[in-house]
Design an enzyme around this catalytic site. Sequence first.
Site, PDB file in Angstrom:
ATOM      1  N   SER A   1       0.639  -1.097   0.227  1.00 25.64           N
ATOM      2  CA  SER A   1      -0.096   0.017  -0.019  1.00 25.64           C
ATOM      3  C   SER A   1       0.843   0.977  -0.143  1.00 25.64           C
ATOM      4  O   SER A   1       1.570   1.443  -0.946  1.00 25.64           O
ATOM      5  CB  SER A   1      -0.993   0.002   1.125  1.00 25.64           C
ATOM      6  OG  SER A   1      -1.942   0.913   1.086  1.00 25.64           O
TER       7      SER A   1
ATOM      8  N   ASP B   1      -9.048  -3.877  -6.209  1.00 19.17           N
ATOM      9  CA  ASP B   1      -8.453  -2.855  -5.210  1.00 19.17           C
ATOM     10  C   ASP B   1      -8.687  -1.687  -6.003  1.00 19.17           C
ATOM     11  O   ASP B   1      -8.432  -1.267  -7.077  1.00 19.17           O
ATOM     12  CB  ASP B   1      -7.183  -3.227  -5.411  1.00 19.17           C
ATOM     13  CG  ASP B   1      -6.132  -2.619  -4.095  1.00 19.17           C
ATOM     14  OD1 ASP B   1      -6.277  -1.344  -3.934  1.00 19.17           O
ATOM     15  OD2 ASP B   1      -5.187  -3.270  -3.583  1.00 19.17           O
TER      16      ASP B   1
ATOM     17  N   HIS C   1      -8.357  -4.417  -1.453  1.00 17.97           N
ATOM     18  CA  HIS C   1      -7.119  -3.762  -0.893  1.00 17.97           C
ATOM     19  C   HIS C   1      -6.857  -4.454   0.557  1.00 17.97           C
ATOM     20  O   HIS C   1      -8.096  -4.476   1.226  1.00 17.97           O
ATOM     21  CB  HIS C   1      -7.404  -2.499  -0.843  1.00 17.97           C
ATOM     22  CG  HIS C   1      -5.924  -1.859  -0.259  1.00 17.97           C
ATOM     23  ND1 HIS C   1      -4.806  -1.658  -1.282  1.00 17.97           N
ATOM     24  CD2 HIS C   1      -5.386  -1.079   0.659  1.00 17.97           C
ATOM     25  CE1 HIS C   1      -3.978  -1.162  -0.556  1.00 17.97           C
ATOM     26  NE2 HIS C   1      -4.322  -0.788   0.503  1.00 17.97           N
TER      27      HIS C   1
END
Length: 328
Positions: A159, A257, A287
Amino acid sequence: MTTKHLVDPELAALLEQIPATVVTDENLRQIRAMSPRASANSPQFPTITVTERFIPGPEGAPDVRVLVYQPTSVQGVVPSLLWLHGGGYIMGSADAEDLTVKNIVSALGCAAVSVDYRLAPETPYPGPVEDCYAALKWLSTHADELGIDPNQIAVGGSSAGGGLAAALALLARDRGEFPLAFQFLLAPMIDDRTCTLAQPHPYTGEFIWRAEANYFGWRSLLGQEPGGTDVSPYAAAARAEHLEGLPATFLYVGALDLFLEEDLEYARRLLRAGVPTEFHVYPGAYHGFRMVANAQVTRTSERDLLAALKRAFGPARRSNEHSQASHA
């Protein structure tokens, strides 16, 4: 419209446990306090030592806290991993990803340094990436003390950590001081322009990290509205005009995502730039799907990542093992 019907069934249960939270300036401190940390019930790794260090930060900035992981069951010089934690640039910690790093160190016999870089909005760009560069400098210049090969350093993260890893790879390439052998970017947050798309992807970003949080994260890091014309590639790696000369790359993202399209595009551009690149899209994955550790898609992604890292570290490890054998 909901995309729940597209979610991998093994990943669906977690969505009922995580409330949809809107991050604001007012509640950020509270959300940080609720963020997961290392658990006392985590598995034990008796062959890994972990030490806390405070290393010199960027010029004029505070020292940077890092966690140093060293395998005690491996002899000789080892490759190393510079790990950058996730959290949207606004939260997270090195401690919270302790288990992730230990799993990698245990599986590969490498060393690792996990960086507690400063968070936005208190510290906007360039503070976080310069903290990471300071960690790379320290790791490279203390290679003998740490027992690592300075030419076998990989950088990675998930991330925002993946975003910082991509930015650090660009910064290291352009400054030319310390080499990186490999970068692995797990659903990296690399393009602030995703916040400003007139027609966002209709099937991404419903779960865990949504468009509102993404906007808040980018505004906090940049100290201005995302999507402008003057954003540095060392803040948002997708802004880089040239990707030639970057280290070999492993990149993955879930099909649901929010970062799907920016990561697809970055992988395409890396390949067009002649950078050896392995890219995976995992179906049914949102995600942060790695939180569901026992799901088949999570196990597959972990297998792919470890295999890629093992290949990246391979030549040095084989040479080291041969050297050990010849001295036996």
